[in-house]
Design a protein around this motif. Structure first.
Motif, PDB file in Angstrom:
ATOM      1  N   TRP A  15       2.577 -17.855 -50.859  1.00 45.31           N
ATOM      2  CA  TRP A  15       1.955 -18.657 -51.919  1.00 45.31           C
ATOM      3  C   TRP A  15       1.919 -17.888 -53.238  1.00 45.31           C
ATOM      4  O   TRP A  15       2.067 -18.482 -54.309  1.00 45.31           O
ATOM      5  N   GLY A  16       1.731 -16.589 -53.181  1.00 45.15           N
ATOM      6  CA  GLY A  16       1.787 -15.786 -54.405  1.00 45.15           C
ATOM      7  C   GLY A  16       3.164 -15.833 -55.047  1.00 45.15           C
ATOM      8  O   GLY A  16       3.292 -15.976 -56.268  1.00 45.15           O
ATOM      9  N   ALA A  37      -0.255 -15.887 -47.591  1.00 48.88           N
ATOM     10  CA  ALA A  37      -0.764 -15.532 -48.916  1.00 48.88           C
ATOM     11  C   ALA A  37       0.339 -14.963 -49.801  1.00 48.88           C
ATOM     12  O   ALA A  37       0.443 -15.312 -50.989  1.00 48.88           O
ATOM     13  N   GLY A  83      -4.876 -19.590 -40.624  1.00 44.47           N
ATOM     14  CA  GLY A  83      -5.873 -19.672 -41.691  1.00 44.47           C
ATOM     15  C   GLY A  83      -7.151 -20.307 -41.204  1.00 44.47           C
ATOM     16  O   GLY A  83      -8.258 -19.837 -41.514  1.00 44.47           O
TER      17      GLY A  83
END
Length: 75
Positions: free
Chosen positions: A19-20, A16, A52
């Motif tokens: 991806w941020g 996460a 995930g």
């Protein structure tokens, strides 16, 4: 299973955050550290993806835990 849950959660958080960084700054931290699509980078991406998928099981387990807790509170 708690150890596996913790590892999965850490990998999901890493994914996460990566991806941020990609979304906000166009910066791929995993590729910067391990090289663009090197073998190790691909392994990291694969592990994050598997973590995930595994994290989906958290939803069912949380619901089951709440149902069991509610049953014990009724008595």
């Amino acid at each position: 299973m708690r150890t596996l849950d913790a590892i999965a959660l850490i990998l999901v958080i890493i994914g996460a955050l990566n991806w941020g960084l990609i979304g906000f700054f166009n910066f791929d931290l995993v590729a910067m550290i391990f090289g663009t699509m090197s073998s190790f980078t691909r392994v990291i991406y694969a592990l994050v993806g598997i973590a995930g998928l595994y994290a989906f099981s958290f939803f069912g387990r949380d619901r089951d835990r709440d149902v069991n807790r509610d049953r014990h509170d009724v008595k």
